[in-house]
Motif scaffolding. Structure first.
Motif, PDB file in Angstrom:
ATOM      1  N   GLN A 283     -26.481  34.311  23.407  1.00  0.00           N
ATOM      2  CA  GLN A 283     -26.068  33.220  22.527  1.00  0.00           C
ATOM      3  C   GLN A 283     -26.512  33.476  21.098  1.00  0.00           C
ATOM      4  OE1 GLN A 283     -27.630  29.597  24.191  1.00  0.00           O
ATOM      5  NE2 GLN A 283     -26.310  29.668  25.997  1.00  0.00           N
ATOM      6  N   ASP A 284     -27.712  33.982  20.937  1.00  0.00           N
ATOM      7  CA  ASP A 284     -28.243  34.260  19.602  1.00  0.00           C
ATOM      8  C   ASP A 284     -27.458  35.371  18.916  1.00  0.00           C
ATOM      9  OD1 ASP A 284     -30.474  33.977  17.560  1.00  0.00           O
ATOM     10  OD2 ASP A 284     -30.729  36.081  18.108  1.00  0.00           O
ATOM     11  N   VAL A 285     -27.129  36.423  19.659  1.00  0.00           N
ATOM     12  CA  VAL A 285     -26.431  37.568  19.079  1.00  0.00           C
ATOM     13  C   VAL A 285     -24.975  37.239  18.777  1.00  0.00           C
ATOM     14  CG1 VAL A 285     -25.572  39.897  19.591  1.00  0.00           C
ATOM     15  CG2 VAL A 285     -27.951  39.310  20.073  1.00  0.00           C
ATOM     16  N   MET A 286     -24.323  36.516  19.686  1.00  0.00           N
ATOM     17  CA  MET A 286     -22.886  36.268  19.560  1.00  0.00           C
ATOM     18  C   MET A 286     -22.570  34.959  18.843  1.00  0.00           C
ATOM     19  SD  MET A 286     -21.701  37.572  23.343  1.00  0.00           S
ATOM     20  CE  MET A 286     -19.960  37.467  22.910  1.00  0.00           C
ATOM     21  N   GLN A 287     -23.600  34.154  18.602  1.00  0.00           N
ATOM     22  CA  GLN A 287     -23.410  32.882  17.900  1.00  0.00           C
ATOM     23  C   GLN A 287     -22.396  31.980  18.606  1.00  0.00           C
ATOM     24  OE1 GLN A 287     -25.275  31.902  15.054  1.00  0.00           O
ATOM     25  NE2 GLN A 287     -26.432  33.654  15.826  1.00  0.00           N
ATOM     26  N   THR A 288     -22.474  31.928  19.915  1.00  0.00           N
ATOM     27  CA  THR A 288     -21.614  31.064  20.709  1.00  0.00           C
ATOM     28  C   THR A 288     -22.317  30.750  22.022  1.00  0.00           C
ATOM     29  OG1 THR A 288     -19.472  30.857  21.833  1.00  0.00           O
ATOM     30  CG2 THR A 288     -20.440  33.061  21.713  1.00  0.00           C
ATOM     31  N   ARG A 289     -21.978  29.619  22.618  1.00  0.00           N
ATOM     32  CA  ARG A 289     -22.536  29.249  23.912  1.00  0.00           C
ATOM     33  C   ARG A 289     -21.663  29.728  25.063  1.00  0.00           C
ATOM     34  NH1 ARG A 289     -26.639  25.680  23.592  1.00  0.00           N
ATOM     35  NH2 ARG A 289     -26.334  25.080  25.767  1.00  0.00           N
TER      36      ARG A 289
END
Length: 403
Positions: free
Chosen positions: A31-37
């Motif tokens: 989530q942190d790397v891809m900026q999505t849940r």
């Protein structure tokens, strides 16, 4: 206990700690790397990639260790594991995370080499006990790892990966200083080492199954055991929440209690069990204990029943080491690395297929009877019973013929 065995057990334990450290925080990292849940597919992709790399490289490393020796392959694998966790510690993109996960799967294939090393230095009558201890070391590492990973991850998301890199670096240094070569013939005749490139084909050990009648039932049982084991990691949390309404702490406590009971069982019971019952009946006893516990779990309607049945459930831990010892009798000493590679690949193949099958079946039975998932595991163990008798009968025949 001799120093080489202690180093191998430490390597197995630290491998499990390294795996467990990252398990609780992998979704948050994505989530942190891809900026999505929306990262469910990517978690599945990384899990499948890890298992696929294990599947491909376990027989490669096992066969390679038969040729050039166990020690250099173990050292290379430990170094690769440390490098992987460094990559995971600072990876800014999904691509680099996937590369790190691929390296992790490759280097975790050293379990086949560790098993071959134990076979090399263990008399036949001590193998079941030592395989039990190795499984216990892995279990202990897998209990410690998630706890540390969760605590370190709450402090800083990347800290568990740095800790795993440090642990593997220490493991590498220990092996470099203390671990001798177990393949005496290889270590004494370095000038005659020749790498058989055909042996590095990851499918070659699997092709031998068809030509070795005694090996096919062995591999089939190993696949069933491995697939059944995947059911707990896949469905335990879902089932306990749906059945008992357990929160995360209760689920974690139940899994921790199971892990502790399993570790104690595998550390102390396989040796006495095989002396009392023999290897074949130790396997059957382990299966019977699992079936009884799973039947209770299928119909349980109160949470205390799970903790009450847990000591019986963990008696399955006496079966797997005994079966590993039986498997080593099916091949000559020069092919032990290849055998362990085949068995490790079987575990990896089960880890790819079984979670998909169990999760699909669980969502079919979830609405009406969540506990029904455990009946499917009982069915798997029922398939294993005749295969156990077939494989041990084949082995006894072969031993008689050899004698």
């Amino acid at each position: 206990m001799n120093k080489p065995l202690l180093v191998i057990f430490a390597a197995i334990c630290l491998d499990a700690v390294g795996i467990g450290l990252i398990f609780p925080i992998l979704p948050r990292l994505l989530q942190d790397v891809m900026q999505t849940r929306d990262i469910a597919f990517d978690v599945g992709l990384m899990t499948a990639l890890y298992a696929a790399m294990q599947f491909v490289f376990s027989p490669v490393l096992g066969a390679l260790s038969d040729t050039i020796g166990r020690r250099p392959v173990l050292l290379i694998s430990l170094a690769g594991a440390a490098i992987n966790y460094v990559i995971m510690s600072f990876a800014p993109s999904l691509l680099l995370l996937l590369i790190g996960r691929a390296i992790a799967g490759l280097t975790s294939a050293n379990m086949s080499v560790a098993s071959a090393y134990i076979t090399d230095i263990s008399p036949a009558d001590q193998r079941a006990r030592r395989f039990g201890l190795s499984n216990a070391m892995f279990g202990a590492g897998f209990i410690i790892g998630p706890v540390l990973g969760g605590l370190l991850g709450d402090y800083w998301l990347r800290l568990p990966f740095i800790a795993a890199a440090a642990l593997n670096a220490c493991n590498l240094l220990l092996a470099l200083l203390v671990l001798p070569e177990s393949r005496i013939r290889v270590s004494r005749m370095p000038s005659r080492r020749k790498i058989d490139l055909a042996a590095l084909n990851p499918l070659r050990p699997l092709k031998r199954i068809a030509s070795m009648k005694g090996l096919l039932p062995i591999v089939s049982v190993y696949f069933v055991f491995s697939a059944a084991g995947e059911s707990y990691g896949t469905c335990w949390a879902l089932w306990s929440f749906d059945t008992f309404g357990w929160n995360g702490a209760s689920i974690g406590l139940s899994l921790g209690a199971f892990g502790i009971c399993q570790t104690v069982c595998q550390a102390f019971l396989p040796g006495p069990a095989t002396r009392l019952l023999g290897e074949r009946w130790s396997v059957i006893t382990g299966i019977a204990a699992a079936v009884i516990a799973l039947a209770v779990m299928a119909f349980a309607n109160q949470g205390w029943m799970i903790f009450a049945i847990m000591p019986v459930f963990t008696l399955i831990g006496i079966g797997n080491p005994a079966f590993q010892a039986l498997a080593t009798r099916q091949v000559e000493p020069d092919r032990q690395g290849e055998l362990q590679g085949v068995l490790a690949s079987t575990v990896s193949l089960a880890s790819i297929v079984a979670p998909l099958a169990f999760s699909s079946f669980y969502f079919v039975v979830r609405a009406n009877w969540p506990g029904g998932i455990w009946l499917s595991v009982i069915a798997l163990y029922a398939i294993a019973v005749p295969l156990v008798f077939l494989s041990t009968r084949t082995g006894e025949t072969g031993e008689a013929a050899t004698a």
